[in-house]
Write a protein that holds these residues in place. Structure first.
Motif, PDB file in Angstrom:
ATOM      1  N   ILE A  31       0.798  -1.089  -0.058  1.00  9.53           N
ATOM      2  CA  ILE A  31       0.018   0.056  -0.028  1.00  9.53           C
ATOM      3  C   ILE A  31       0.913   1.218  -0.039  1.00  9.53           C
ATOM      4  CG2 ILE A  31      -1.713   1.182   1.208  1.00  9.53           C
ATOM      5  CD1 ILE A  31      -2.816  -1.310   0.303  1.00  9.53           C
ATOM      6  N   THR A  32       0.898   2.048  -1.083  1.00  7.90           N
ATOM      7  CA  THR A  32       1.765   2.909  -1.146  1.00  7.90           C
ATOM      8  C   THR A  32       0.920   4.483  -1.502  1.00  7.90           C
ATOM      9  OG1 THR A  32       1.695   3.033  -3.481  1.00  7.90           O
ATOM     10  CG2 THR A  32       3.380   1.526  -2.547  1.00  7.90           C
ATOM     11  N   ALA A  33       1.822   5.613  -1.149  1.00 11.01           N
ATOM     12  CA  ALA A  33       1.089   6.865  -0.977  1.00 11.01           C
ATOM     13  C   ALA A  33       0.530   6.993  -2.436  1.00 11.01           C
ATOM     14  CB  ALA A  33       2.190   8.053  -0.683  1.00 11.01           C
ATOM     15  N   ASP A  34       1.070   6.500  -3.603  1.00 10.32           N
ATOM     16  CA  ASP A  34       0.673   6.831  -4.833  1.00 10.32           C
ATOM     17  C   ASP A  34      -0.626   6.084  -5.001  1.00 10.32           C
ATOM     18  OD1 ASP A  34       2.658   8.392  -5.753  1.00 10.32           O
ATOM     19  OD2 ASP A  34       3.681   6.929  -6.558  1.00 10.32           O
ATOM     20  N   PHE A  35      -0.786   4.868  -4.525  1.00 10.95           N
ATOM     21  CA  PHE A  35      -2.197   3.916  -4.612  1.00 10.95           C
ATOM     22  C   PHE A  35      -2.910   4.728  -3.997  1.00 10.95           C
ATOM     23  CE2 PHE A  35      -4.412   0.578  -2.580  1.00 10.95           C
ATOM     24  CZ  PHE A  35      -5.256   0.049  -3.648  1.00 10.95           C
ATOM     25  N   ILE A  36      -2.712   5.151  -2.627  1.00 10.26           N
ATOM     26  CA  ILE A  36      -3.920   5.892  -1.908  1.00 10.26           C
ATOM     27  C   ILE A  36      -4.240   7.240  -2.763  1.00 10.26           C
ATOM     28  CG2 ILE A  36      -4.350   7.020   0.339  1.00 10.26           C
ATOM     29  CD1 ILE A  36      -2.476   5.388   1.778  1.00 10.26           C
ATOM     30  N   ALA A  37      -3.251   7.968  -3.258  1.00 11.57           N
ATOM     31  CA  ALA A  37      -3.707   9.013  -4.220  1.00 11.57           C
ATOM     32  C   ALA A  37      -4.613   8.711  -5.224  1.00 11.57           C
ATOM     33  CB  ALA A  37      -2.522   9.794  -4.629  1.00 11.57           C
ATOM     34  N   ASP A  38      -4.480   7.635  -5.643  1.00  5.38           N
ATOM     35  CA  ASP A  38      -5.502   7.003  -6.774  1.00  5.38           C
ATOM     36  C   ASP A  38      -6.815   6.576  -6.344  1.00  5.38           C
ATOM     37  OD1 ASP A  38      -5.786   6.215  -9.711  1.00  5.38           O
ATOM     38  OD2 ASP A  38      -6.033   4.361  -8.669  1.00  5.38           O
ATOM     39  N   LEU A  39      -6.799   6.170  -5.356  1.00  3.43           N
ATOM     40  CA  LEU A  39      -8.050   5.761  -4.337  1.00  3.43           C
ATOM     41  C   LEU A  39      -8.715   7.002  -4.086  1.00  3.43           C
ATOM     42  CD1 LEU A  39      -7.074   2.853  -2.108  1.00  3.43           C
ATOM     43  CD2 LEU A  39      -8.282   2.803  -4.198  1.00  3.43           C
ATOM     44  N   PHE A  40      -8.099   8.245  -3.746  1.00  2.00           N
ATOM     45  CA  PHE A  40      -8.608   9.443  -3.397  1.00  2.00           C
ATOM     46  C   PHE A  40      -9.339   9.844  -4.601  1.00  2.00           C
ATOM     47  CE2 PHE A  40      -8.499  13.997  -2.884  1.00  2.00           C
ATOM     48  CZ  PHE A  40      -9.155  14.215  -1.985  1.00  2.00           C
ATOM     49  N   LYS A  41      -8.674   9.991  -5.608  1.00  2.00           N
ATOM     50  CA  LYS A  41      -8.906  10.505  -7.012  1.00  2.00           C
ATOM     51  C   LYS A  41     -10.435   9.822  -7.454  1.00  2.00           C
ATOM     52  CE  LYS A  41      -7.582  11.922 -11.681  1.00  2.00           C
ATOM     53  NZ  LYS A  41      -6.676  11.896 -12.490  1.00  2.00           N
ATOM     54  N   ARG A  42     -10.316   8.301  -7.330  1.00  2.00           N
ATOM     55  CA  ARG A  42     -11.469   7.577  -7.995  1.00  2.00           C
ATOM     56  C   ARG A  42     -12.569   7.365  -7.238  1.00  2.00           C
ATOM     57  NH1 ARG A  42      -8.243   2.197  -8.407  1.00  2.00           N
ATOM     58  NH2 ARG A  42     -10.379   1.367  -8.695  1.00  2.00           N
ATOM     59  N   TYR A  43     -12.522   7.481  -5.873  1.00  2.00           N
ATOM     60  CA  TYR A  43     -13.526   7.217  -4.910  1.00  2.00           C
ATOM     61  C   TYR A  43     -13.943   8.325  -3.832  1.00  2.00           C
ATOM     62  CZ  TYR A  43     -12.508   2.321  -6.680  1.00  2.00           C
ATOM     63  OH  TYR A  43     -12.418   1.232  -7.054  1.00  2.00           O
TER      64      TYR A  43
END
Length: 333
Positions: free
Chosen positions: A61-73
């Motif tokens: 679980i990376t910061a980039d992955f979380i940033a993508d989740l933030f943008k999508r959901y």
């Protein structure tokens, strides 16, 4: 649930959120904290499913992955503000207020001790008391400095929250607008419709570009996009500020004409159709004009209709009648 119970639950969620971020070596920034808090509290099922799937695969679980989740959901929803930011901002504001009061009290105490220190300094028989006062004075000043430093950090956090709120507002706006035309997309249409009273008289236009596939096949998608943009501007220029213009997908548009009967809606539809048929579009590379562009339009009114989808279906059926009748025309349902 009582306030105490609610506080204990949210505190537990917050603690688990920090533990999760710490265990994955991720900084507790507002974006990272928001996403993981929603995951821990299971407030967003799709977001939680995405994280669970990644964990099950043994991936990091990376910061980039979380940033993508933030943008999508998260970024296009109101959920993060209601669930996290609003209560957190209130707590932060209350904490800053308490610190300000504490610093003010410490200022007063330090001033009084300073006065006492001057009085004791004049007497040779109060050395021990003078030392105690000096110690207390220094301690209060150190505590005050710590509180002021904490206040600065919390103020910076408040600024980050404000930046996050601006980012959320911008993301929500982008999520409601079609990037090619600047018109609303379907999600934006759904949100706008919530502000209209279905009991009032409204009309809908279903607009479709005639033979648009031929335009794309002959001149390419870049020119096709330019055609869509010009038609979108033409539609927008013929409707009122209270009306809702939507790119429904591909070469199809929908207009909801608020508080407008079908007779008036047809007049507007005809103006749109005629304006588009008179457009002259030139291809810059070859300096040649495109063949005439036309649209077919179906029109419907919400008489005895309880759902917006039914109104759109009726307008769409009228559109197909216009297509089957030779195109480049307006037909009422």
């Amino acid at each position: 649930m009582s306030f105490e119970d609610d506080y204990q639950v949210t505190s537990k969620f917050s603690e688990h959120t920090h533990d999760f971020l710490s265990s994955h070596l991720i900084a507790p920034t507002p974006v990272n904290y928001s996403v993981i808090y929603l995951y821990i509290s299971n407030e967003n099922e799709m977001l939680s499913a995405a994280i669970d799937k990644t964990l099950q695969r043994g991936e990091l679980i990376t910061a980039d992955f979380i940033a993508d989740l933030f943008k999508r959901y998260v970024s296009f929803t109101q959920q993060i503000e209601n669930t996290i930011l609003a209560p957190f901002e209130q707590t932060l504001s209350d904490t800053l207020e308490q610190i300000d009061k504490q610093v003010d009290n410490e200022d007063k105490a330090a001033t009084n001790l300073q006065k006492l220190d001057k009085i004791l300094a004049k007497s040779k028989n109060n050395a021990s008391m003078d030392n105690i006062v000096s110690y207390l004075y220094n301690t209060i000043n150190n505590t005050k400095a710590q509180h002021e430093a904490l206040s600065q950090k919390l103020t910076k956090t408040q600024q980050e929250i404000n930046q996050l709120k601006d980012k959320l507002a911008s993301s929500r706006e982008e999520a409601l607008v079609d990037s090619l035309t600047g018109l609303l997309n379907r999600r934006g249409c759904d949100e706008k419709l919530q502000h209209l009273d279905h009991a009032d008289t409204h009309s809908s236009l279903a607009i479709d570009i005639d033979h648009f596939k031929k335009v794309n096949d002959t001149f390419g998608h870049f020119i096709g996009d330019k055609v869509i943009q010009r038609i979108a501007k033409t539609i927008q220029s013929h409707i009122g500020e209270q009306d809702i213009a939507v790119r429904f997908g591909g070469e199809e548009f929908v207009v909801v004409m608020a508080n407008t009967p079908i007779t008036e809606a047809k007049k507007t539809a005809e103006k749109i159709r005629l304006s588009i048929s008179k457009m002259k579009l030139k291809q810059r590379d070859t300096n040649t004009y495109l063949p005439p562009i036309s649209v077919s339009i179906g029109i419907a009114q919400n008489d005895n209709i309880s759902e917006w989808t039914t109104l759109f279906e009726q307008a769409d059926n009228a559109l197909y009648q216009a297509k089957n009748s030779g195109r480049n025309r307006c037909i009422c349902a």
